[in-house]
Design a protein around this motif. Sequence first.
Motif, PDB file in Angstrom:
ATOM      1  N   MET A   1       0.740  -1.177   0.134  1.00 45.11           N
ATOM      2  CA  MET A   1      -0.094  -0.215   0.077  1.00 45.11           C
ATOM      3  C   MET A   1       0.986   1.331   0.098  1.00 45.11           C
ATOM      4  O   MET A   1       1.728   1.400   0.904  1.00 45.11           O
ATOM      5  N   SER A   2       0.737   2.120  -1.179  1.00 43.44           N
ATOM      6  CA  SER A   2       1.767   3.102  -1.059  1.00 43.44           C
ATOM      7  C   SER A   2       0.774   4.492  -1.770  1.00 43.44           C
ATOM      8  O   SER A   2       0.326   4.568  -2.743  1.00 43.44           O
ATOM      9  N   MET A   3       0.822   5.525  -0.892  1.00 42.23           N
ATOM     10  CA  MET A   3       0.357   6.962  -1.279  1.00 42.23           C
ATOM     11  C   MET A   3       1.292   7.518  -2.234  1.00 42.23           C
ATOM     12  O   MET A   3       2.489   7.418  -1.998  1.00 42.23           O
ATOM     13  N   THR A   4       0.805   8.350  -3.109  1.00 47.99           N
ATOM     14  CA  THR A   4       1.530   9.117  -3.936  1.00 47.99           C
ATOM     15  C   THR A   4       1.849  10.477  -3.211  1.00 47.99           C
ATOM     16  O   THR A   4       1.314  10.691  -2.339  1.00 47.99           O
ATOM     17  N   GLU A   5       2.739  11.250  -3.807  1.00 48.89           N
ATOM     18  CA  GLU A   5       2.848  12.655  -3.223  1.00 48.89           C
ATOM     19  C   GLU A   5       1.704  13.616  -3.065  1.00 48.89           C
ATOM     20  O   GLU A   5       1.456  14.222  -2.283  1.00 48.89           O
TER      21      GLU A   5
ATOM     22  N   PRO B   1     -11.333  -1.120  14.968  1.00 51.12           N
ATOM     23  CA  PRO B   1     -10.250  -0.596  14.329  1.00 51.12           C
ATOM     24  C   PRO B   1     -10.461  -0.256  12.654  1.00 51.12           C
ATOM     25  O   PRO B   1      -9.629   0.492  12.444  1.00 51.12           O
ATOM     26  N   ASN B   2     -11.607  -0.875  12.225  1.00 54.06           N
ATOM     27  CA  ASN B   2     -11.558  -0.544  10.775  1.00 54.06           C
ATOM     28  C   ASN B   2     -11.993   0.871  10.328  1.00 54.06           C
ATOM     29  O   ASN B   2     -13.254   1.324  11.087  1.00 54.06           O
ATOM     30  N   VAL B   3     -11.295   1.764   9.691  1.00 55.84           N
ATOM     31  CA  VAL B   3     -11.637   3.245   9.463  1.00 55.84           C
ATOM     32  C   VAL B   3     -11.755   3.503   7.996  1.00 55.84           C
ATOM     33  O   VAL B   3     -10.808   2.790   7.406  1.00 55.84           O
ATOM     34  N   ALA B   4     -12.094   4.575   7.584  1.00 52.33           N
ATOM     35  CA  ALA B   4     -11.937   5.238   6.434  1.00 52.33           C
ATOM     36  C   ALA B   4     -11.493   6.670   6.437  1.00 52.33           C
ATOM     37  O   ALA B   4     -12.384   7.266   7.389  1.00 52.33           O
ATOM     38  N   ILE B   5     -10.844   7.295   5.594  1.00 52.91           N
ATOM     39  CA  ILE B   5     -10.421   8.612   5.704  1.00 52.91           C
ATOM     40  C   ILE B   5     -10.952   8.990   4.219  1.00 52.91           C
ATOM     41  O   ILE B   5     -10.317   8.656   3.146  1.00 52.91           O
ATOM     42  N   VAL B   6     -11.621  10.192   4.062  1.00 55.70           N
ATOM     43  CA  VAL B   6     -11.718  11.040   2.754  1.00 55.70           C
ATOM     44  C   VAL B   6     -11.088  12.315   2.705  1.00 55.70           C
ATOM     45  O   VAL B   6     -11.421  13.006   3.928  1.00 55.70           O
TER      46      VAL B   6
ATOM     47  N   PRO C   1     -10.070  13.518  -5.279  1.00 54.58           N
ATOM     48  CA  PRO C   1     -10.295  13.225  -3.908  1.00 54.58           C
ATOM     49  C   PRO C   1     -10.132  11.710  -3.745  1.00 54.58           C
ATOM     50  O   PRO C   1     -10.427  10.940  -4.594  1.00 54.58           O
ATOM     51  N   TYR C   2      -9.611  11.098  -2.461  1.00 55.02           N
ATOM     52  CA  TYR C   2      -9.268   9.979  -2.269  1.00 55.02           C
ATOM     53  C   TYR C   2     -10.176   9.444  -1.126  1.00 55.02           C
ATOM     54  O   TYR C   2     -10.335  10.192  -0.093  1.00 55.02           O
ATOM     55  N   GLN C   3     -10.169   8.019  -0.719  1.00 50.79           N
ATOM     56  CA  GLN C   3     -10.842   7.265   0.249  1.00 50.79           C
ATOM     57  C   GLN C   3      -9.490   6.548   0.599  1.00 50.79           C
ATOM     58  O   GLN C   3      -9.364   5.568  -0.468  1.00 50.79           O
ATOM     59  N   PHE C   4      -9.246   6.620   1.863  1.00 48.86           N
ATOM     60  CA  PHE C   4      -8.168   5.712   2.403  1.00 48.86           C
ATOM     61  C   PHE C   4      -8.796   4.681   3.383  1.00 48.86           C
ATOM     62  O   PHE C   4      -9.530   5.047   4.237  1.00 48.86           O
ATOM     63  N   LYS C   5      -8.318   3.378   3.322  1.00 51.49           N
ATOM     64  CA  LYS C   5      -9.302   2.448   4.268  1.00 51.49           C
ATOM     65  C   LYS C   5      -8.079   1.702   4.900  1.00 51.49           C
ATOM     66  O   LYS C   5      -6.940   1.555   4.431  1.00 51.49           O
ATOM     67  N   GLY C   6      -8.375   1.583   6.088  1.00 45.30           N
ATOM     68  CA  GLY C   6      -7.182   0.799   7.043  1.00 45.30           C
ATOM     69  C   GLY C   6      -7.592   0.580   8.400  1.00 45.30           C
ATOM     70  O   GLY C   6      -8.712   0.478   8.896  1.00 45.30           O
TER      71      GLY C   6
ATOM     72  N   VAL D   1      -3.009   5.106  11.413  1.00 49.12           N
ATOM     73  CA  VAL D   1      -4.148   4.300  10.504  1.00 49.12           C
ATOM     74  C   VAL D   1      -2.787   3.575   9.614  1.00 49.12           C
ATOM     75  O   VAL D   1      -2.466   4.385   8.689  1.00 49.12           O
ATOM     76  N   LYS D   2      -2.899   2.389   9.412  1.00 49.44           N
ATOM     77  CA  LYS D   2      -2.091   1.732   8.445  1.00 49.44           C
ATOM     78  C   LYS D   2      -2.889   1.448   7.387  1.00 49.44           C
ATOM     79  O   LYS D   2      -3.927   0.622   7.479  1.00 49.44           O
TER      80      LYS D   2
END
Length: 131
Positions: free
Chosen positions: A1-5, A61-66, A74-79, A112-113
Amino acid sequence: MSMTEEMMEAIEKDLVFLATASSEGIPNVVPIGFARPINNGSILIADNYMNKTRQNIEENPNVAIVTKDAQKNPYQFKGKAEIFESGKIFDEVVEWAQNVMTKLNPKAAIVVKLTEIYSVQPGPEAGKKVE
């Protein structure tokens, strides 16, 4: 799992929205001003005023970030979220928050991983898994 700049910048530059759910599956979403990438696979959040959100993370512990910026992608990150009330990462959150607002006294650091990243750009690609 790797986010871009671009993804990391979107998290750091503005509010993000953190979604949690209780063990019964009752959802909760809150705006978060103190969120930033630790690296390209983890997001650090300061727990300054969390109540229901904190309880939900403890139960589930399961979360989502937008991310908020609809002008860009826009992005959604789950972890999975982990709570730290002491130690190096907690000390970093306290220093970070107090550098911004001296009266803040964070209760915890939440890491959040990331497990999944999605595009939430309106249009035919909406909901497409990025990674």
